[in-house]
Design a protein around this motif. Structure first.
Motif, PDB file in Angstrom:
ATOM      1  N   GLN A  34       0.821  -1.201   0.000  1.00 33.58           N
ATOM      2  CA  GLN A  34       0.000   0.000   0.000  1.00 33.58           C
ATOM      3  C   GLN A  34       0.863   1.263   0.000  1.00 33.58           C
ATOM      4  N   GLN A  35       1.961   1.235   0.717  1.00 34.15           N
ATOM      5  CA  GLN A  35       2.848   2.398   0.769  1.00 34.15           C
ATOM      6  C   GLN A  35       3.429   2.702  -0.602  1.00 34.15           C
ATOM      7  N   GLU A  36       3.877   1.668  -1.313  1.00 35.19           N
ATOM      8  CA  GLU A  36       4.430   1.878  -2.652  1.00 35.19           C
ATOM      9  C   GLU A  36       3.353   2.347  -3.625  1.00 35.19           C
ATOM     10  N   ALA A  37       2.148   1.802  -3.478  1.00 36.15           N
ATOM     11  CA  ALA A  37       1.043   2.224  -4.345  1.00 36.15           C
ATOM     12  C   ALA A  37       0.736   3.702  -4.134  1.00 36.15           C
ATOM     13  N   LEU A  38       0.665   4.118  -2.897  1.00 39.70           N
ATOM     14  CA  LEU A  38       0.354   5.513  -2.606  1.00 39.70           C
ATOM     15  C   LEU A  38       1.460   6.442  -3.097  1.00 39.70           C
ATOM     16  N   ARG A  39       2.708   5.998  -2.996  1.00 38.80           N
ATOM     17  CA  ARG A  39       3.825   6.809  -3.495  1.00 38.80           C
ATOM     18  C   ARG A  39       3.709   6.996  -5.003  1.00 38.80           C
ATOM     19  N   LEU A  40       3.413   5.905  -5.715  1.00 38.40           N
ATOM     20  CA  LEU A  40       3.276   5.993  -7.161  1.00 38.40           C
ATOM     21  C   LEU A  40       2.056   6.825  -7.556  1.00 38.40           C
ATOM     22  N   PHE A  41       0.966   6.661  -6.849  1.00 37.18           N
ATOM     23  CA  PHE A  41      -0.221   7.461  -7.134  1.00 37.18           C
ATOM     24  C   PHE A  41       0.092   8.947  -6.971  1.00 37.18           C
ATOM     25  N   ARG A  42       0.849   9.285  -5.935  1.00 37.37           N
ATOM     26  CA  ARG A  42       1.206  10.676  -5.683  1.00 37.37           C
ATOM     27  C   ARG A  42       2.150  11.202  -6.763  1.00 37.37           C
ATOM     28  N   THR A  50      -0.099   1.485 -12.778  1.00 33.94           N
ATOM     29  CA  THR A  50      -0.630   0.140 -13.005  1.00 33.94           C
ATOM     30  C   THR A  50      -0.305  -0.781 -11.830  1.00 33.94           C
ATOM     31  N   ILE A  51      -1.044  -1.863 -11.739  1.00 37.38           N
ATOM     32  CA  ILE A  51      -0.790  -2.871 -10.711  1.00 37.38           C
ATOM     33  C   ILE A  51       0.606  -3.457 -10.883  1.00 37.38           C
ATOM     34  N   GLU A  52       1.031  -3.651 -12.117  1.00 41.46           N
ATOM     35  CA  GLU A  52       2.368  -4.204 -12.387  1.00 41.46           C
ATOM     36  C   GLU A  52       3.456  -3.284 -11.843  1.00 41.46           C
ATOM     37  N   ALA A  57       7.515  -2.169  -7.599  1.00 47.26           N
ATOM     38  CA  ALA A  57       8.039  -1.266  -6.578  1.00 47.26           C
ATOM     39  C   ALA A  57       8.046  -1.925  -5.200  1.00 47.26           C
ATOM     40  N   ALA A  58       7.052  -2.760  -4.932  1.00 43.89           N
ATOM     41  CA  ALA A  58       6.951  -3.436  -3.629  1.00 43.89           C
ATOM     42  C   ALA A  58       7.726  -4.745  -3.591  1.00 43.89           C
TER      43      ALA A  58
END
Length: 211
Positions: A34-42, A50-52, A57-58
């Motif tokens: 979740q942390q990596e997803a939020l960083r990429l979203f930001r 993308t999910i990939e 990243a994670a």
């Protein structure tokens, strides 16, 4: 602010860890994704990520991402309530529900690192600025309200559907939402102190300014 996603502080007497090692490992993996997803979203935008990219990243597979988060929206709006519930239940049984909530929220927020606080704020910003995420968070809102009602009911001996329990849990949730929305626009706001201040007003009962 979704406090059910917060983890407990370590080494405090207020809510000592009773989570199993397996649960902690799963929670750590989930938090990292979740942390990596939020960083990429930001950094590159919600739609463009993308999910990939998140999996890479994670340092996990895409299937692992989906094991913890069924949809892309869940990477922002999904919660694991285990730690927050544990923090509340570990408060001394003689404390009334609002005071127990104040202690649980303050100690968990104070225990977060600067990086974890930044991640939490990124999540809050996404939830209030991306229309599809605001819509997707409705299920999380309902679950959080249910959890708060159950916790208040446990501590008071009443039922979760009783009017006083619903009124109190709704007021607590409203305070949490107010702080989340303001923190998203005011990075200088101290959410732990503000939650504690507003919950103290609820605990003391409403009084007109200057009264």
């Amino acid at each position: 602010m979704s406090v059910s996603n917060l983890k407990p502080t370590q080494g405090t007497g207020e809510h000592p860890g009773k989570i199993s090692q397996r649960e902690r490992k799963k929670a750590k993996t989930r938090a990292a994704i979740q942390q990596e997803a939020l960083r990429l979203f930001r950094d590159q935008g919600y739609e463009a990520t993308t999910i990939e990219q998140i999996a890479e990243a994670a340092e996990v597979s895409a299937s692992t991402v989906f094991r913890y988060f069924a949809t892309k929206e869940d990477l922002v709006v999904s919660d694991d309530e285990t730690f927050f519930v544990q923090a509340f239940r570990a408060q001394p049984p003689e404390l009334p529900p609002v005071q127990a909530m104040r202690r649980a929220l303050y100690s968990t927020l104070e225990g977060l690192s600067a990086t974890e606080m930044s991640t939490q704020r990124d999540r809050d910003i996404l939830m209030v600025t991306v229309p599809e995420l605001w819509s997707a968070s409705l299920g999380n809102v309902k679950q959080t309200l249910r959890t708060l009602a159950e916790l208040v009911a446990e501590r008071t001996g009443a039922g979760p559907s009783d009017a006083p329990v619903r009124a109190l849990s709704g007021a607590i949730f409203g305070i949490m939402m107010d702080v989340m929305l303001r923190w998203a626009n005011q990075p200088e706001l101290d959410p732990a102190a503000e939650l504690d201040r507003l919950l103290a007003c609820l605990e003391d009962g409403f009084q007109e300014p200057g009264a």
